[in-house]
Design a protein around this motif. Structure first.
Motif, short mmCIF file in Angstrom:
data_model
loop_
_atom_site.label_atom_id
_atom_site.label_comp_id
_atom_site.label_asym_id
_atom_site.label_seq_id
_atom_site.Cartn_x
_atom_site.Cartn_y
_atom_site.Cartn_z
N LEU A 79 0.79 -1.22 0.00
CA LEU A 79 0.00 0.00 0.00
C LEU A 79 0.83 1.27 0.00
O LEU A 79 0.47 2.25 -0.66
N ASN A 80 1.93 1.30 0.77
CA ASN A 80 2.68 2.55 0.85
C ASN A 80 3.23 2.98 -0.50
O ASN A 80 3.51 4.16 -0.73
N SER A 81 3.42 2.03 -1.43
CA SER A 81 3.96 2.38 -2.75
C SER A 81 2.94 3.11 -3.63
O SER A 81 3.32 3.67 -4.66
N PRO B 158 -2.86 10.91 -1.01
CA PRO B 158 -1.77 11.67 -0.40
C PRO B 158 -1.25 11.04 0.88
O PRO B 158 -2.02 10.50 1.68
N GLN B 159 0.05 11.14 1.07
CA GLN B 159 0.71 10.69 2.29
C GLN B 159 0.42 11.68 3.42
O GLN B 159 0.21 12.89 3.16
N LEU B 160 0.40 11.22 4.64
CA LEU B 160 0.30 12.11 5.79
C LEU B 160 1.66 12.77 6.02
O LEU B 160 2.70 12.11 5.96
N ALA B 161 1.66 14.07 6.27
CA ALA B 161 2.91 14.77 6.55
C ALA B 161 3.60 14.17 7.77
O ALA B 161 2.94 13.80 8.75
N ILE B 162 4.92 14.08 7.72
CA ILE B 162 5.66 13.48 8.82
C ILE B 162 5.43 14.23 10.14
O ILE B 162 5.46 13.66 11.22
N GLY C 142 21.71 0.94 -18.91
CA GLY C 142 20.42 0.51 -19.43
C GLY C 142 20.15 -0.95 -19.20
O GLY C 142 19.50 -1.62 -20.02
N GLU C 143 20.64 -1.48 -18.07
CA GLU C 143 20.53 -2.91 -17.82
C GLU C 143 19.31 -3.31 -17.02
O GLU C 143 19.12 -4.49 -16.71
N LEU C 144 18.43 -2.34 -16.69
CA LEU C 144 17.27 -2.61 -15.86
C LEU C 144 16.00 -2.08 -16.50
O LEU C 144 16.03 -1.14 -17.30
N VAL C 145 14.87 -2.70 -16.14
CA VAL C 145 13.55 -2.21 -16.56
C VAL C 145 12.79 -1.81 -15.30
O VAL C 145 12.63 -2.61 -14.38
N SER C 146 12.33 -0.57 -15.26
CA SER C 146 11.49 -0.05 -14.18
C SER C 146 10.09 0.12 -14.74
O SER C 146 9.88 0.87 -15.70
N ALA C 147 9.12 -0.58 -14.14
CA ALA C 147 7.77 -0.57 -14.71
C ALA C 147 6.76 -1.04 -13.68
O ALA C 147 7.11 -1.76 -12.74
N PRO C 148 5.50 -0.66 -13.84
CA PRO C 148 4.44 -1.26 -13.03
C PRO C 148 4.06 -2.62 -13.60
O PRO C 148 4.39 -2.96 -14.74
N HIS D 237 4.93 -6.69 -6.02
CA HIS D 237 3.66 -6.17 -5.50
C HIS D 237 3.71 -4.69 -5.16
O HIS D 237 2.76 -4.15 -4.62
N SER D 238 4.81 -4.03 -5.45
CA SER D 238 4.85 -2.58 -5.37
C SER D 238 4.15 -1.99 -6.59
O SER D 238 3.95 -2.68 -7.60
N SER D 239 3.78 -0.71 -6.50
CA SER D 239 3.18 -0.07 -7.68
C SER D 239 4.21 0.09 -8.79
O SER D 239 3.86 0.33 -9.95
#
Length: 440
Positions: A123-125, A160-164, A229-235, A410-412
Motif C-alpha cells: 500500500l505505501n507504494s 496523499p501521504q500524511l505529513a511526517i 540501461g541494464e534494468l527495466v522499471s515498470a508497473p 507487488h509494489s506499484s
C-alpha cells in the motif's frame, strides 16, 4: 530442431505494459499481436474449429491461444491427436487499488473516490502517485449488454501521504485499507459522480451503465534504467512480464511446429486466489483443451491420453536477492537480475515443480542457450504461490513453476533485468517447441 529466437525485448516489454493497465487491456494487447500473426478469435458459444490453424479466445480478463497447424503435416483434420499439449501459463492481473461500487465520498471539503486494495498490494507504494483509471463498463444497449474498455491516462486521482509532522512518532503511519487509501480527485462541496465522469470520458450515457470493474494505474511510463540501461522499471511486471514473454514465445514456437500443441493460457484473478469463472480454478483451460481434442476428431479416451502426456510451465515472476535485505533470502540460492530464467521449487508445494518438470524446463533453457537459476524460499518465511499448483490439481497435467527475477514485487513500481525478458521468452519458446519429447 532449434526454435526461432523470440523477439522479446526490454523496449517491447515497456510498451506492452504501458498500453495494458488492466487485465482486459492485457487480453486486447495480446489479441492484436496474435491476429497480426494469423491467429483467429473463436467464441466459446460457437462450434469449435475442426481445421488445423491458430486460434485464441477471451473470457473476461483471461485469454487462451493455441496452434494446431502441425496437423497439416502427417495428420488430417478429423484424425485423433497424437501429440501432447505444451502449455505456458500466467496471469493478467496485478495488485492495485480498485474503485468501490459507491465510490463518491466527501471528507473535510475534499471530493474523494473510495478505493479498495486488490490482491497483496504494497500500500505505501501507491501513495503520492499520479493515478489514472482503467477497466471495463457493462453498458445497456437496447435490450442487450455491451462491454466498453476504459483507459484514462490522465492524473485524475491521488492518494496523499500524511505529513511526517502529523505522525505520532515521525516514523510514519500504519495504513488502514478502509480509511487511508481513498483518493482525492477534486476540491469543493458540490457532489460529483465519479462513474458518470468515467462514462462521459468514454462517450457513454451514465444512465446506461449497469456494472463496472475499474482500477487505478500509475501513470509514470515504463523505462529502461541503470547506468548501462541494464534494468527495466515498470508497473505490473508481476505478471505482465510473463504475459509479454509468453506471447512472444508462442509466436516464435508456431514458426517451428513440432509434434506438440503449443498453448498460452493467461488467467485473471491469480492475485486473489483464482476462484472465479475465468481464474485458474475455473473450467477454462480444461474445457479448451478437451474441445481442441474433440475438434480434431478425438474422443474422451484421446483427450485423457493427450492430457497424460502434456506438461505446463506456470510462469510468474521470481524474487531476486535484495541487496539491502540479503538476510531475507535463502543464502544458498542467490538469484540475480540478468542471471537468466528462474526455476522455483518449494517442498510444501507452494510451487508445483517436481524433478521431472525441473528437468523439462532445464532442457528448454539448454535448448535456448540461456542460463538457469534455481529459487528456494527461506524455510522460516511463508512462501507465496502461483497458478502452478492450481493448474496441476485441476488438470492433472505435470506442471513446473518458472519465472524471471525481479525486485519490489507487488509494489506499484517494480524492477527487473533488461536482458532477462529476452532470455525468459526464449526459454519459454523452447519449452513450447521442444527438440525432443520429454518422457516420464
Amino acid at each position: 530442431m532449434v526454435p526461432m529466437p523470440s523477439t522479446a525485448s526490454a523496449a517491447g516489454l515497456c510498451n506492452f505494459v504501458d498500453v495494458s493497465p488492466s487485465p482486459f487491456h492485457v487480453c486486447r494487447t495480446v489479441s492484436v499481436q496474435l491476429e497480426e500473426a494469423g491467429f483467429v478469435r473463436v467464441e466459446e458459444t460457437d462450434a469449435w474449429p475442426t481445421e488445423p490453424g491458430k486460434y485464441y479466445l477471451i473470457r473476461g480478463g483471461s485469454l487462451v491461444a493455441w496452434s494446431t497447424e502441425h496437423d497439416r503435416s502427417g495428420r488430417s483434420a478429423g484424425s485423433a491427436p497424437a501429440g501432447p499439449f505444451r502449455i505456458v501459463g500466467g496471469h493478467t492481473d496485478s495488485p492495485n487499488l480498485r474503485v468501490k461500487q459507491n465510490p463518491d465520498l466527501e471528507s473535510a471539503g475534499w471530493q474523494m473516490v473510495g478505493l479498495e486494495p486488490y490482491g497483496g498490494a504494497w500500500l505505501n507504494s501507491w501513495l503520492d502517485r499520479d493515478l489514472g483509471i482503467s477497466g471495463r463498463l457493462s453498458v445497456r444497449d437496447g435490450s442487450a449488454l455491451r462491454e466498453v474498455l476504459v483507459k484514462v491516462d490522465e492524473p485524475i486521482l491521488r492518494v496523499p501521504q500524511l505529513a511526517i509532522h502529523l505522525s505520532e512518532d515521525r516514523k510514519g503511519v500504519t495504513l488502514d485499507p478502509q480509511r487511508h487509501v481513498n483518493a482525492i480527485w477534486g476540491v469543493g462541496n458540490s457532489p460529483r459522480s465519479f462513474i458518470s465522469y468515467v462514462a462521459e470520458r468514454e462517450g457513454v450515457d451514465p444512465k446506461a451503465i449497469l456494472g463496472w470493474e475499474l482500477m487505478t494505474h500509475d501513470l509514470a511510463p515504463s523505462s529502461i534504467v541503470g547506468v548501462e540501461g541494464e534494468l527495466v522499471s515498470a508497473p505490473r511486471l508481476d505478471n505482465q512480464g510473463t504475459c509479454y514473454a509468453g506471447t512472444q514465445a508462442l509466436l516464435a514456437a508456431v514458426q517451428n511446429p513440432t509434434d506438440v500443441t503449443p498453448v498460452l493460457a493467461l488467467f485473471d484473478h491469480e492475485e486473489v486466489g483464482s476462484m472465479s469463472d475465468r481464474g485458474a480454478f475455473s473450467d477454462l483451460l480444461n474445457t479448451v483443451l478437451e474441445r481442441i481434442v474433440l475438434g480434431r476428431g478425438g474422443g474422451r479416451e484421446e483427450f485423457l491420453r493427450t492430457m497424460a502426456g502434456s506438461i505446463c510451465a506456470s510462469g510468474d515472476m521470481a524474487h531476486a536477492t535484495h541487496p539491502n535485505y540479503p538476510d531475507r533470502h535463502e543464502p544458498a540460492h542467490r538469484i540475480e537480475l540478468g542471471g537468466g530464467p528462474v526455476l522455483k521449487v518449494n517442498q510444501n508445494l507452494r510451487y508445483a515443480t517436481d524433478s521431472a518438470g525441473a528437468g523439462a524446463f532445464a532442457l528448454a533453457c539448454d535448448q535456448a542457450g540461456v542460463p538457469l537459476q534455481r529459487y528456494v524460499h527461506r524455510a522460516d518465511l511463508p512462501c507465496g504461490s502461483t497458478i502452478g499448483p492450481i493448474t496441476a490439481s485441476r488438470t492433472g497435467i505435470s506442471t513446473v513453476d518458472v519465472g524471471a527475477a525481479q525486485l519490489a514485487m507487488h509494489s506499484s513500481r517494480e524492477l527487473m533485468g533488461a536482458s532477462d525478458i529476452t532470455a525468459y521468452s526464449e526459454a519459454l519458446a523452447a519449452f513450447l517447441a521442444p527438440a525432443a519429447p520429454v518422457r516420464g
